[in-house]
Design an enzyme around this catalytic site. Structure first.
Site, mmCIF file in Angstrom:
data_model
loop_
_atom_site.group_PDB
_atom_site.id
_atom_site.type_symbol
_atom_site.label_atom_id
_atom_site.label_comp_id
_atom_site.label_asym_id
_atom_site.label_seq_id
_atom_site.Cartn_x
_atom_site.Cartn_y
_atom_site.Cartn_z
ATOM 1 N N GLN A 182 0.811 -1.212 0.000
ATOM 2 C CA GLN A 182 0.000 0.000 0.000
ATOM 3 C C GLN A 182 0.854 1.277 0.000
ATOM 4 O OE1 GLN A 182 -3.352 0.383 -0.106
ATOM 5 N NE2 GLN A 182 -3.814 -1.803 -0.119
ATOM 6 N N ALA A 203 2.125 -4.233 -8.385
ATOM 7 C CA ALA A 203 1.925 -3.189 -9.400
ATOM 8 C C ALA A 203 0.517 -2.626 -9.431
ATOM 9 C CB ALA A 203 2.294 -3.738 -10.781
ATOM 10 N N HIS A 204 -0.490 -3.457 -9.170
ATOM 11 C CA HIS A 204 -1.863 -2.993 -9.388
ATOM 12 C C HIS A 204 -2.358 -2.041 -8.308
ATOM 13 C CE1 HIS A 204 -4.533 -5.353 -6.581
ATOM 14 N NE2 HIS A 204 -3.395 -6.006 -6.427
ATOM 15 N N THR A 240 8.019 -18.937 -16.661
ATOM 16 C CA THR A 240 8.250 -18.012 -17.769
ATOM 17 C C THR A 240 7.835 -16.612 -17.327
ATOM 18 O OG1 THR A 240 7.920 -19.727 -19.418
ATOM 19 C CG2 THR A 240 7.611 -17.468 -20.162
ATOM 20 N N CYS A 328 -10.233 -8.453 -0.400
ATOM 21 C CA CYS A 328 -10.115 -9.911 -0.395
ATOM 22 C C CYS A 328 -11.012 -10.546 0.642
ATOM 23 C CB CYS A 328 -8.684 -10.357 -0.176
ATOM 24 S SG CYS A 328 -7.560 -9.089 0.275
#
Lengths: 399, 379
Positions: A182, A203-204, A240, A328
């Site tokens: 945060q 990132a979000h 990957t 969440c």
């Protein structure tokens, strides 16, 4: 979607992706789609894009590029930090110190560790959500291998005394991890100056894409891997690489940390106007979290006599996206563990609302919320038997 | 560009990229949020879950999303095993399985690694002999990423079920999903790993099929997303992109498989025009139709790879994950009995249904030129 107006006041749950970030990501879906581990030149573009992003993340938090490891998000970074440190250092001790107000990614990782022979101390917080440095010092034993304390709380926005915690950890020679999911983009972070050994970010939460985060691991820290396999991320995180995501993270963190002061000034001004308006227009309202040491975009308030869930529903019908607790756990009926930890009684914790402002917030959004919210709260109170009783008794309210 | 490295990664379909973009721009809400943006995001999660479930004929509710195939493999293996358990796997599994097994071996779990024959198929008799009372898990890949060998999963499961009712079966289907028809119900699989970026979906998304009623421990705990089995804010854009990719590959999948098979068949036929080569993944029931591994004797695979690159043709020498390190030797090819020479000269061509016969002809022409040159300077 019903209703034309959409006022997004849930930036702490997730943010939109900035157009510049999207533009940076796009070529890695299309022409540069190669697997960065392939050896032909065409794939090297992906590889160098990852290294560029790594530099940007490092720069944003005062770390070196080779101390940054990309993950699938903040929860993975938190789980990795806790489980990885615990299992790699179990010969030194089995004690970990954290707080009662951590994100569930930390708390549930701790529960897992408790089942595997580790002992966890959960520090209390005061009514503002602040830990006590004295209590922290007293909790340290010769078995303590890790202190994990969040940089800023996701629900009430309280910013913990990270630099002071870092000093204690350094003095006692204990690893210090902070969940800064945060904080990034809202608070200036310098891992060297703050003596942070491990730091999680996602990132979000700062206008980057979902599904990508990073763990900063200071050089020399002993840690086990969480995801084993191919030798990606210098053999520490297999899979990957999510190149578009990583590139987006790099661009987003660069944008979010380039001018924190003026960004915060703008957000805080609007936040304070909204908060003052709410306190003025809606009686029996309490602000949760620290009055000053809090995230710039965060408002968390409890309205007596109402249910946060009903409030959320009515706000949504008016086009206002907000939250009662962290996203969440929004499916759960239990009051937030954070609000209980700061000492709110259940019935008051239930009537809590989090409004989190961000780059999409405009002055007219503040006007709109101040117009709509008091009416909705009044409407719900008018239907509430608790409020009815209260009016009859006329008791004095001290919230 | 001729891209023959589809087992390393695939180019995302335009429809996939558009869906990812749409999700980022429009449906950016946190799928767990109660407000309308969260609800829209949740709807798209559901659609993606349905498509991915269809890919392997699973119940929608048995699919959880992860950040990719490696995470799925790690979750399946670590999630089910505890100290004192025994697990059976093979010597040619993907590193995300082998390294996870190596890690848990240190924690007191015993592992049997099955041998494979010249076709890259596991030794069934050894499997029968290896199952014990405490065998908790058998983890076997469906299709090998380097040589394309197909494991007789139905037969393996049959043997396991008849030997030990408590043994669970995990299948790494990263290379097979969308390329072979898979039915987890008729196969009676317990766990199956899937990856998005091998079927023209975006990187950074994968899935794990977990049979209803099977208890597994999460690898990443926290906010309780994905039925508490995989926490972390859902990566909706990539997951939704994965769903679109699964939907596309399911559409006329038979035709797509036929197309890929024809590409490989043509390639193998034209390889008859070359001397001193060995096809390590011939056209037969033991090998998949989208992977062609060939040893060009006397040539270094890596040199050939870079020479092909000059013609804008992209191939691989080993699996991409380990390709960078020369110290990281190929471990699959020795297991099928290849000589050192054949290993050095091995190149993997991996196809998608988007590849064409014309691309094969162009690659054959390029190979002829390159080999003539390289073999001339060798002499």
């Amino acid at each position: 979607m019903e209703g034309k107006r959409l006022v997004y006041m849930d930036h702490a749950a997730t943010t939109y992706v900035k157009p510049e970030v999207l533009d940076a990501m796009m070529p890695y879906f299309t022409e540069n789609f190669g697997n960065p581990s392939s050896i032909y030149t065409f794939s090297r573009k992906s590889k160098s894009a990852i290294e560029e992003a790594r530099e940007k993340v490092a720069k944003a938090i005062g770390a070196k590029a080779d101390e940054i490891y990309f993950t699938g998000g903040g929860s993975e970074a938190d789980n990795w930090a806790l489980k990885g440190i615990a299992f790699a250092n179990k010969d030194k001790g089995n004690h970990i110190i954290t707080t009662k107000i951590e994100h569930h990614a930390i708390l549930h990782a701790c529960e897992f560790l408790e089942k595997n022979g580790f002992e966890i101390t959960y520090l209390n917080v005061d009514e503002n959500g602040m830990i006590s440095l004295d209590e922290l010092e007293r909790a340290i034993t010769d078995k303590t291998i890790l202190i994990s304390i969040m940089f800023a709380n996701n629900e009430i926005g309280t910013i913990e005394p990270i630099k002071e915690i870092g000093e204690i950890a350094k003095k006692r020679n204990i690893y210090f991890h902070t969940d800064a999911v945060q904080a990034v983009g809202n608070v200036k972070i310098d891992v060297k100056d703050m003596n942070i050994d491990l730091l999680s970010l996602a990132a979000h939460k700062f206008y980057g894409p979902k599904g990508v985060g990073a763990l900063y691991i200071k050089k020399g820290v002993k840690i086990e891997n969480l995801i084993h396999g191919g030798g990606q991320e210098r053999k520490r995180r297999a899979g990957t690489e999510n190149i578009p995501g990583i590139v987006g993270l790099g661009k987003a963190i660069e944008l979010a940390t380039s001018d924190i002061d003026s960004h915060n000034e703008r957000i805080i001004k609007m936040r304070d106007r909204l908060l003052e308006g709410i306190m003025e227009k809606i009686p029996h309202t309490k602000l949760n979290g620290h009055p000053e040491k809090r995230l710039p975009g965060n408002i968390n308030v409890s309205f007596r006599f109402i249910e946060g869930e009903s409030l959320l529903l009515l706000l949504d019908q008016s086009g206002i996206c907000a939250s009662t607790g962290s996203a969440c756990s929004s499916g759960s009926l239990d009051p937030s563990h954070v609000l209980l930890a700061i000492g709110l009684p259940h019935e008051i914790a239930h009537g809590s609302l989090r409004l989190s402002l961000g780059d999409a917030t405009k002055e007219e959004d503040i006007d709109y919320v101040l117009e709509v919210l008091p009416k909705i709260v009044q409407r719900l109170r008018d239907m509430s038997p608790l409020y009815e009783t209260f009016k009859h008794k006329g008791e004095t309210i001290n919230v | 560009m001729i891209y023959f490295d589809n087992s390393a990664t695939t180019k995302p379909h335009r429809e996939v990229v558009e869906e990812v973009l749409l999700c980022m721009e429009k449906y950016f809400g946190n799928p767990s949020s109660a407000h309308r943006l969260g609800v829209e995001a949740e709807k798209r999660m559901k659609a993606a879950r349905e498509n991915v479930a269809r890919l392997i004929n699973a119940q929608t509710s048995d699919i959880i999303f992860t950040s990719g195939g490696s995470e799925s493999n790690n979750t399946a293996i670590k999630g089910i095993l505890k100290k004192g358990d025994h697990v059976i796997s093979s010597k040619i599994e993907h590193p995300s399985v082998l390294k996870t097994l190596k890690e848990i071996e240190e924690e007191g779990i015993e592992v049997t690694y099955l041998n494979v024959d010249a076709n890259g198929v596991v030794d069934i008799n050894q499997l029968k002999d290896s199952i014990r009372e405490n065998t908790r898990l058998v983890t076997i890949m469906h299709v090998n990423n380097e040589i394309g060998s197909i494991q007789p999963i139905e037969q393996i499961i049959n043997i396991v079920r008849n030997s030990n009712k408590k043994t669970k079966i995990h299948v790494d289907a990263v290379q097979s999903a969308g390329k072979i028809k898979i039915d987890v119900k008729s196969m009676d699989v317990d766990l199956m790993s899937l990856s998005s970026h091998k079927i023209h979906g975006p990187k950074g998304a994968g899935a794990l099929y977990i049979k209803k009623g099977l208890n597994i421990k999460p690898l990443i705990s926290g906010g309780g997303q994905e039925r508490d089995l995989r926490s972390g804010t859902e990566n909706l854009p990539m997951i939704s992109g994965f769903g679109v990719a699964a939907g596309i590959i399911l559409d006329n999948m038979e035709d797509k498989i036929k197309k890929v098979n024809a590409v490989k068949k043509h390639f193998v036929e034209r390889l008859n025009e070359f001397d001193d080569i060995k096809v390590n993944s011939p056209i037969d029931d033991f090998h998949i139709g989208n992977i062609l591994n060939v040893s060009f004797r006397g040539i270094k695979g890596e040199v050939l790879l870079h020479a092909l690159e000059d013609y804008d043709i992209y191939v691989s020498t080993g699996s991409a994950c380990s390709a960078k390190k020369s110290s990281h030797k190929n471990y699959v090819l020795p297991e099928i009995g290849l000589s050192e020479k054949d290993i050095t000269g091995a190149v993997r061509f991996s196809f998608s249904y988007l590849n064409t016969i014309e691309e094969v002809d162009a690659a054959i022409d390029a190979l002829k030129k390159i080999l003539t040159f390289l073999r001339r300077i060798k002499k």
